[in-house]
Design an enzyme around this catalytic site. Structure first.
Site, PDB file in Angstrom:
ATOM      1  N   GLY A   6      35.477   0.571  53.902  1.00 19.21           N
ATOM      2  CA  GLY A   6      36.051  -0.766  53.987  1.00 19.21           C
ATOM      3  C   GLY A   6      37.559  -0.736  54.192  1.00 19.21           C
ATOM      4  O   GLY A   6      38.288  -1.586  53.674  1.00 19.21           O
ATOM      5  N   ALA A   7      38.030   0.245  54.973  1.00 14.58           N
ATOM      6  CA  ALA A   7      39.473   0.447  55.122  1.00 14.58           C
ATOM      7  C   ALA A   7      40.058  -0.291  56.312  1.00 14.58           C
ATOM      8  O   ALA A   7      41.209  -0.068  56.667  1.00 14.58           O
ATOM      9  CB  ALA A   7      39.784   1.937  55.237  1.00 14.58           C
ATOM     10  N   ASN A   8      39.294  -1.169  56.928  1.00 13.23           N
ATOM     11  CA  ASN A   8      39.818  -1.902  58.085  1.00 13.23           C
ATOM     12  C   ASN A   8      40.694  -3.084  57.689  1.00 13.23           C
ATOM     13  O   ASN A   8      41.424  -3.629  58.514  1.00 13.23           O
ATOM     14  CB  ASN A   8      38.676  -2.397  58.974  1.00 13.23           C
ATOM     15  N   GLY A  34      42.527  -5.474  53.997  1.00 14.67           N
ATOM     16  CA  GLY A  34      42.694  -5.680  52.570  1.00 14.67           C
ATOM     17  C   GLY A  34      43.117  -4.460  51.790  1.00 14.67           C
ATOM     18  O   GLY A  34      43.934  -3.635  52.226  1.00 14.67           O
ATOM     19  N   ILE A  35      42.548  -4.326  50.602  1.00  5.57           N
ATOM     20  CA  ILE A  35      42.889  -3.232  49.698  1.00  5.57           C
ATOM     21  C   ILE A  35      42.609  -1.879  50.339  1.00  5.57           C
ATOM     22  O   ILE A  35      43.412  -0.943  50.232  1.00  5.57           O
ATOM     23  CB  ILE A  35      42.094  -3.390  48.382  1.00  5.57           C
ATOM     24  N   GLY A  36      41.482  -1.767  51.027  1.00  9.53           N
ATOM     25  CA  GLY A  36      41.131  -0.504  51.662  1.00  9.53           C
ATOM     26  C   GLY A  36      42.143  -0.088  52.709  1.00  9.53           C
ATOM     27  O   GLY A  36      42.500   1.100  52.809  1.00  9.53           O
ATOM     28  N   SER A  70      35.466  -4.262  39.408  1.00  7.48           N
ATOM     29  CA  SER A  70      36.103  -5.569  39.229  1.00  7.48           C
ATOM     30  C   SER A  70      36.005  -5.964  37.766  1.00  7.48           C
ATOM     31  O   SER A  70      35.053  -5.569  37.065  1.00  7.48           O
ATOM     32  CB  SER A  70      35.386  -6.622  40.090  1.00  7.48           C
ATOM     33  N   TYR A  82      27.046 -10.918  41.953  1.00 10.90           N
ATOM     34  CA  TYR A  82      28.206 -10.074  42.234  1.00 10.90           C
ATOM     35  C   TYR A  82      28.632  -9.308  40.978  1.00 10.90           C
ATOM     36  O   TYR A  82      28.872  -8.093  41.026  1.00 10.90           O
ATOM     37  CB  TYR A  82      29.361 -10.938  42.733  1.00 10.90           C
TER      38      TYR A  82
END
Length: 302
Positions: free
Chosen positions: A22-24, A26-28, A152, A178
């Site tokens: 998920g590095a595309n 935000g945090i990633g 989270s 979630y």
């Protein structure tokens, strides 16, 4: 740890190979940027090839000598996880750090993955479990193997334990589903540490309240909750600091949990934190990992 930790405390990552899911964005993305800046060979894993390539270009515009690779990875699809893992295992270098960051949050309606699992569970728990199990041979070749799981603070709402109805078939509530997956992240990360012993370091991070694209496809109640605390929400760059500390600091504790040290754990530079008591339930972790093993046909092999 006695002093405030910031991204300036990241030690050199030269020679290290790090995968960030998920590095595309935000945090990633911010984690990948800082790891590349520190000299790591970073793989940007994303569901979308074009977004992964664009994310890499944005990093290169800031760090022109960054060592980057991109890979397509949809954690909700077993075939995608397998293909990504095979590509990574084909490389000769060990994987020094795997950062399980990608996820979805409080989807407004119950959806299923291609293999029939509730989509939040498939993406946030089962997919990262599959990926970690498949990549373990390369991770264990590292002199300093580390797995970072991004959870989270909502894990505290995910009980009771052991977790029941993993696929939320008995009534779907977006935020509850979630929270259940985030509790699952904590339990799996700690069970991984118990099974690994001293053979790797498993660390958990949480970003507090951070601005990311997770809010793009979420329930109305979650959106209203975000608006209620909007003045406290920090940028994704700050939200990435707990992940970066967990991934690089030599002072991390096995199975430790780290997050923002500011107001109510929602913002600020990272520090050691405590999970809810349900996150410390070793028997619940064992039961959950045994079930993930059954579902996936994969196990943590040491």
């Amino acid at each position: 740890m006695t002093k405030t930790w910031t991204k300036n405390d990241i030690p050199s990552q030269a020679g290290k190979r790090i995968i960030v899911t998920g590095a595309n964005s935000g945090i990633g993305w911010h984690a990948a940027l800082e790891l590349a800046r520190a000299g790591a060979d970073v793989t940007i894993a994303s569901r979308n090839d074009a977004k992964a390539a664009e994310a890499a270009q944005r990093i290169l515009s800031i760090v022109p000598n960054a060592k980057l690779c991109v890979g397509k990875l949809d954690l909700s699809r077993p075939d995608s996880v397998k293909a990504f893992a095979e590509n990574q295992l084909a490389r000769p270098e060990p994987i020094d750090t795997l950062i399980n960051n990608a996820g979805v949050m409080a989807l407004p309606d119950r959806r299923e993955s291609v293999d029939g699992h509730e989509l939040q569970f498939a993406t946030n728990v089962l997919g990262p479990y599959r990926l970690t199990a498949l990549l373990l041979p390369a991770i264990l070749k590292s002199a300093t193997p580390r797995v970072v799981t991004v959870a989270s603070g909502t894990h505290a709402m995910g009980g009771p334990v052991p977790i029941a109805d993993l696929d939320s078939k008995e009534g779907y509530k977006p935020i509850k589903a979630y929270a259940k997956t985030k509790l699952g992240n904590v339990l799996v990360a700690r069970e991984l540490q118990r099974r690994a012993g001293e053979r790797l370091l498993s660390v958990i991070a949480h970003p507090g309240a951070s601005k990311t694209n997770l809010f793009a496809d979420t329930s109305l109640l979650m959106i209203l909750s975000v608006y209620a605390i909007y003045p406290l929400i920090q940028g994704a760059d700050m939200g990435a600091e707990p992940t970066l500390m967990a991934a690089t600091s030599p002072d991390m504790k096995p199975g430790g949990y780290y997050g923002p040290g500011g107001f109510m754990g929602l913002r600020g530079h990272p520090t050691e934190d405590k999970t809810a008591p349900i996150g410390e339930n070793a028997e619940a972790g064992r039961i959950l990992v045994d079930e993930l093993e059954r579902m996936s046909g994969l196990r943590f092999e040491f």
